[in-house]
Design an enzyme around this catalytic site. Structure first.
Site, PDB file in Angstrom:
ATOM      1  N   ASP A  48      19.247 -22.886  16.879  1.00 28.23           N
ATOM      2  CA  ASP A  48      18.572 -22.838  18.179  1.00 28.23           C
ATOM      3  C   ASP A  48      17.668 -21.616  18.346  1.00 28.23           C
ATOM      4  O   ASP A  48      17.402 -21.190  19.466  1.00 28.23           O
ATOM      5  CB  ASP A  48      19.591 -22.880  19.328  1.00 28.23           C
ATOM      6  CG  ASP A  48      20.349 -24.192  19.369  1.00 28.23           C
ATOM      7  OD1 ASP A  48      19.759 -25.223  18.983  1.00 28.23           O
ATOM      8  OD2 ASP A  48      21.516 -24.184  19.785  1.00 28.23           O
ATOM      9  N   HIS A 251       8.754  -1.254  -2.858  1.00 28.41           N
ATOM     10  CA  HIS A 251       8.872  -2.066  -1.654  1.00 28.41           C
ATOM     11  C   HIS A 251      10.271  -1.935  -1.061  1.00 28.41           C
ATOM     12  O   HIS A 251      10.903  -2.930  -0.691  1.00 28.41           O
ATOM     13  CB  HIS A 251       8.538  -3.528  -1.955  1.00 28.41           C
ATOM     14  CG  HIS A 251       7.073  -3.766  -2.182  1.00 28.41           C
ATOM     15  ND1 HIS A 251       6.564  -4.949  -2.672  1.00 28.41           N
ATOM     16  CD2 HIS A 251       5.992  -2.959  -1.998  1.00 28.41           C
ATOM     17  CE1 HIS A 251       5.248  -4.867  -2.771  1.00 28.41           C
ATOM     18  NE2 HIS A 251       4.884  -3.667  -2.380  1.00 28.41           N
ATOM     19  N   ASP A 268       5.567   3.848   4.563  1.00 32.32           N
ATOM     20  CA  ASP A 268       4.449   2.909   4.371  1.00 32.32           C
ATOM     21  C   ASP A 268       4.580   1.887   5.500  1.00 32.32           C
ATOM     22  O   ASP A 268       5.468   1.028   5.474  1.00 32.32           O
ATOM     23  CB  ASP A 268       4.570   2.249   2.995  1.00 32.32           C
ATOM     24  CG  ASP A 268       3.376   1.358   2.649  1.00 32.32           C
ATOM     25  OD1 ASP A 268       2.679   0.911   3.577  1.00 32.32           O
ATOM     26  OD2 ASP A 268       3.169   1.090   1.454  1.00 32.32           O
ATOM     27  N   ASP A 279      -2.514  -0.329   7.448  1.00 29.06           N
ATOM     28  CA  ASP A 279      -1.671  -0.127   6.258  1.00 29.06           C
ATOM     29  C   ASP A 279      -1.829   1.318   5.811  1.00 29.06           C
ATOM     30  O   ASP A 279      -2.794   1.663   5.119  1.00 29.06           O
ATOM     31  CB  ASP A 279      -2.090  -1.099   5.155  1.00 29.06           C
ATOM     32  CG  ASP A 279      -1.185  -1.038   3.929  1.00 29.06           C
ATOM     33  OD1 ASP A 279      -0.166  -0.325   3.968  1.00 29.06           O
ATOM     34  OD2 ASP A 279      -1.519  -1.711   2.931  1.00 29.06           O
ATOM     35  N   HIS A 358       1.454   0.718 -10.027  1.00 29.65           N
ATOM     36  CA  HIS A 358       0.695  -0.249  -9.239  1.00 29.65           C
ATOM     37  C   HIS A 358      -0.798   0.088  -9.254  1.00 29.65           C
ATOM     38  O   HIS A 358      -1.222   1.142  -9.716  1.00 29.65           O
ATOM     39  CB  HIS A 358       1.213  -0.308  -7.798  1.00 29.65           C
ATOM     40  CG  HIS A 358       1.198   1.001  -7.068  1.00 29.65           C
ATOM     41  ND1 HIS A 358       0.058   1.534  -6.495  1.00 29.65           N
ATOM     42  CD2 HIS A 358       2.191   1.899  -6.820  1.00 29.65           C
ATOM     43  CE1 HIS A 358       0.352   2.685  -5.915  1.00 29.65           C
ATOM     44  NE2 HIS A 358       1.641   2.939  -6.102  1.00 29.65           N
ATOM     45  N   HIS A 362      -6.212  -2.594  -2.581  1.00 29.52           N
ATOM     46  CA  HIS A 362      -6.240  -4.035  -2.313  1.00 29.52           C
ATOM     47  C   HIS A 362      -7.074  -4.252  -1.063  1.00 29.52           C
ATOM     48  O   HIS A 362      -7.294  -3.341  -0.265  1.00 29.52           O
ATOM     49  CB  HIS A 362      -4.826  -4.613  -2.149  1.00 29.52           C
ATOM     50  CG  HIS A 362      -4.008  -3.974  -1.054  1.00 29.52           C
ATOM     51  ND1 HIS A 362      -4.190  -4.260   0.287  1.00 29.52           N
ATOM     52  CD2 HIS A 362      -2.985  -3.075  -1.097  1.00 29.52           C
ATOM     53  CE1 HIS A 362      -3.322  -3.562   1.011  1.00 29.52           C
ATOM     54  NE2 HIS A 362      -2.589  -2.830   0.206  1.00 29.52           N
ATOM     55  N   HIS A 369      -2.414  -7.827   2.299  1.00 25.28           N
ATOM     56  CA  HIS A 369      -3.068  -7.998   1.004  1.00 25.28           C
ATOM     57  C   HIS A 369      -4.048  -9.138   1.226  1.00 25.28           C
ATOM     58  O   HIS A 369      -3.714 -10.314   1.042  1.00 25.28           O
ATOM     59  CB  HIS A 369      -2.062  -8.313  -0.101  1.00 25.28           C
ATOM     60  CG  HIS A 369      -1.285  -7.120  -0.542  1.00 25.28           C
ATOM     61  ND1 HIS A 369      -0.641  -7.046  -1.752  1.00 25.28           N
ATOM     62  CD2 HIS A 369      -1.038  -5.925   0.052  1.00 25.28           C
ATOM     63  CE1 HIS A 369      -0.035  -5.875  -1.886  1.00 25.28           C
ATOM     64  NE2 HIS A 369      -0.263  -5.178  -0.795  1.00 25.28           N
ATOM     65  N   GLU A 392      -4.554   4.034  -2.430  1.00 26.84           N
ATOM     66  CA  GLU A 392      -3.151   4.443  -2.349  1.00 26.84           C
ATOM     67  C   GLU A 392      -2.532   4.820  -3.692  1.00 26.84           C
ATOM     68  O   GLU A 392      -1.612   4.165  -4.174  1.00 26.84           O
ATOM     69  CB  GLU A 392      -2.326   3.323  -1.713  1.00 26.84           C
ATOM     70  CG  GLU A 392      -2.537   1.937  -2.313  1.00 26.84           C
ATOM     71  CD  GLU A 392      -1.663   0.890  -1.645  1.00 26.84           C
ATOM     72  OE1 GLU A 392      -0.441   1.086  -1.543  1.00 26.84           O
ATOM     73  OE2 GLU A 392      -2.216  -0.136  -1.212  1.00 26.84           O
ATOM     74  N   TYR A 396       5.892   8.344  -8.988  1.00 24.72           N
ATOM     75  CA  TYR A 396       7.295   8.005  -8.753  1.00 24.72           C
ATOM     76  C   TYR A 396       8.071   8.483  -9.971  1.00 24.72           C
ATOM     77  O   TYR A 396       8.018   7.869 -11.038  1.00 24.72           O
ATOM     78  CB  TYR A 396       7.446   6.497  -8.540  1.00 24.72           C
ATOM     79  CG  TYR A 396       6.399   5.955  -7.581  1.00 24.72           C
ATOM     80  CD1 TYR A 396       6.607   5.993  -6.201  1.00 24.72           C
ATOM     81  CD2 TYR A 396       5.184   5.457  -8.053  1.00 24.72           C
ATOM     82  CE1 TYR A 396       5.634   5.530  -5.334  1.00 24.72           C
ATOM     83  CE2 TYR A 396       4.209   5.005  -7.189  1.00 24.72           C
ATOM     84  CZ  TYR A 396       4.431   5.037  -5.834  1.00 24.72           C
ATOM     85  OH  TYR A 396       3.462   4.583  -4.971  1.00 24.72           O
ATOM     86  N   ARG A 413       3.443   8.714  -2.259  1.00 29.03           N
ATOM     87  CA  ARG A 413       2.273   7.844  -2.156  1.00 29.03           C
ATOM     88  C   ARG A 413       1.472   8.271  -0.932  1.00 29.03           C
ATOM     89  O   ARG A 413       2.056   8.631   0.103  1.00 29.03           O
ATOM     90  CB  ARG A 413       2.680   6.368  -2.036  1.00 29.03           C
ATOM     91  CG  ARG A 413       1.505   5.406  -2.001  1.00 29.03           C
ATOM     92  CD  ARG A 413       1.914   3.957  -2.297  1.00 29.03           C
ATOM     93  NE  ARG A 413       2.787   3.352  -1.314  1.00 29.03           N
ATOM     94  CZ  ARG A 413       4.084   3.091  -1.507  1.00 29.03           C
ATOM     95  NH1 ARG A 413       4.660   3.413  -2.665  1.00 29.03           N
ATOM     96  NH2 ARG A 413       4.816   2.526  -0.569  1.00 29.03           N
ATOM     97  N   GLU A 415      -1.832   6.806   1.324  1.00 30.86           N
ATOM     98  CA  GLU A 415      -2.651   5.598   1.480  1.00 30.86           C
ATOM     99  C   GLU A 415      -3.471   5.668   2.754  1.00 30.86           C
ATOM    100  O   GLU A 415      -2.956   5.954   3.828  1.00 30.86           O
ATOM    101  CB  GLU A 415      -1.750   4.367   1.526  1.00 30.86           C
ATOM    102  CG  GLU A 415      -2.472   3.066   1.767  1.00 30.86           C
ATOM    103  CD  GLU A 415      -1.520   1.886   1.858  1.00 30.86           C
ATOM    104  OE1 GLU A 415      -1.971   0.744   1.653  1.00 30.86           O
ATOM    105  OE2 GLU A 415      -0.320   2.102   2.149  1.00 30.86           O
TER     106      GLU A 415
END
Length: 447
Positions: A48, A251, A268, A279, A358, A362, A369, A392, A396, A413, A415
């Site tokens: 519901d 992530h 982030d 972002d 990475h 983007h 993205h 960005e 790490y 990071r 960005e």
């Protein structure tokens, strides 16, 4: 109680704006073609209860329609109207539970469609509208739309002896529509500036609030309260708040761990305003003071990020910007002793990927993205005014025995959101501090 300032909102997009987008798309089609695009539906969260509705980005771009269970047909050259919407019917009982529906009449008088039908008329009407259309453009990534297109073609094929003419081919709408979405106009950029400024204020709030003893979710709460306060109803994506070694998980979204004195925290997070995404990533010391090892690593990322932002100009490519970042980060890792050898050889061997996994950029827009090809004719595409992208870079450092102890488990990071302009670029997220000195000054002020 200090009440946060409320930012003035930019002008909303109008029915005329969405109509102009549809017209622009149709000019790229043969006169006998048609376009079919479906809205998002409701998704069940539990018994519901549904997840908060968020319109499909492609459907929103062409319609601005805020309701689920809708379909758009575009029919170039049709005398009775080129844009046809199918939508939920007006229903007083349903509206008493879930809110007022615009309805088919409102779709024409308020939302600017040429013609509209309710969903219960779809079976009787839609196939007839496609009769005689040679090609039907549909988003091939949308299984529901493809299934509907096939069903409509079969219905018309069954009536060929009575003179029906089904579409002879399906074409993927994505290349045309997504290329159009890639270049933002000034009205879109105003909304994206607002989303970025809301996001920036949220990051500043988190820096001011940070202190040892809190948990990651406390900073997430500060950020997302600012989003809501400024009229951004949701994050553009699940907020990442990673303290200490959690910052090395790209992530990471658990956001439950305690914030430890002496560690960094990576945030982030971006607001979604009028469905456009902010972002931003910033990394800062939980206690407001960088240690010397943290500062050394941070400065490598910052210098690479600043050089990459400066490289965003018409004609540059994301591949070229990324290669420059890889060189700068690799050289910095060699300088710190985290990599040994010649920079170019380490890049060729991809040794840097232990610390940088990475890409640097983007596209950004209605999706965090965002859509649009990164290549043209197999080659990296040159940047054009109106494109919006992130920049960005990050480092790490694994918590591993072969890493000097002072650097283990540090994730950084930085960005920003950047729009390409005719003569360079504009940083939409520039108000968030990112130098060591500016971050520490802001955090002292917050304390």
């Amino acid at each position: 109680m200090n009440v946060p300032e409320i930012l003035p909102a930019p002008a909303a997009l109008t029915a005329d704006d969405f109509s102009a987008r549809r017209q622009r798309l149709m000019t790229q089609l043969p006169r006998d073609a048609a376009i079919l695009v479906l809205s998002s539906g409701l998704a069940q969260r539990n018994r519901d209860s549904e997840f908060t509705f968020r319109q499909n980005s492609d459907f929103h771009y062409l319609t601005g329609w805020p309701e689920p269970e809708a379909a758009l047909l575009l029919l170039p050259g049709r005398a009775e109207g080129e844009s046809v919407l199918f939508c939920q019917e007006k229903d007083p009982l349903a509206e008493a539970w879930t809110g007022i529906r615009i309805g088919a009449e409102g779709a024409v008088t308020q939302a600017g469609f040429d013609q509209a039908f309710t969903n219960d008329q779809r079976e009787d009407v839609m196939a007839g509208l496609l009769d005689g259309r040679g090609r039907l453009f549909v988003l091939f990534e949308d299984d529901e739309a493809l299934a509907l297109a096939q069903s409509l073609r079969e219905e018309l094929a069954a009536a060929v002896r009575r003179g029906a003419r089904p579409p002879v081919a399906f074409e993927d709408l994505s290349p045309l529509l997504h290329e159009q979405r890639l270049i933002k106009d000034e009205r879109e950029l105003a909304l994206m500036r607002h989303a970025a400024e809301i996001s920036a204020r949220a990051h500043i709030r988190a820096m001011r609030a940070s202190r040892p003893g809190l948990h990651e979710y406390h900073l997430q709460a500060e950020i997302e309260h600012e989003f809501q306060w400024q009229g951004a109803p949701a994050p553009a994506y699940t907020s990442i708040v990673g303290g200490g070694v959690n910052a090395c998980v790209l992530h990471y979204i658990e956001n439950r761990a305690p914030l430890i004195d002496g560690e960094l925290v990576l945030i982030d997070a971006g607001a979604e305003y009028a469905l456009y995404a902010g972002d931003i990533t910033r990394t800062f010391p939980i206690n407001g003071r960088f240690s010397e090892p943290q500062k050394r690593l941070y400065e490598i990322v910052l210098k690479a990020q600043e050089r990459a932002v400066a490289a965003v100009v018409p004609g540059a490519t994301l591949v070229g910007i990324h290669q420059q970042v890889v060189h700068d980060l690799t050289a910095g890792l060699v300088e710190l002793g985290l990599l040994q050898g010649e920079v170019e050889a380490l890049i060729a061997d991809e040794a840097y990927r232990r610390f940088y996994l990475h890409s640097t950029s983007h596209w950004l827009g209605l999706d965090v993205h965002d859509v649009g090809s990164y290549r043209e004719n197999g080659e990296p595409r040159p940047l054009l005014p109106g494109m919006v992208l992130t920049v960005e870079p990050g480092l790490y450092v694994p918590d591993a025995s072969d890493i000097p102890a002072e650097y283990r488990g540090i994730g950084i990071r930085i960005e920003d959101d950047v729009v390409v302009t005719a003569d360079g670029h504009e940083v939409l997220s520039a108000t968030v501090p990112k130098s060591v000195e500016a971050i520490e000054a802001l955090m002292r002020e917050g304390a």
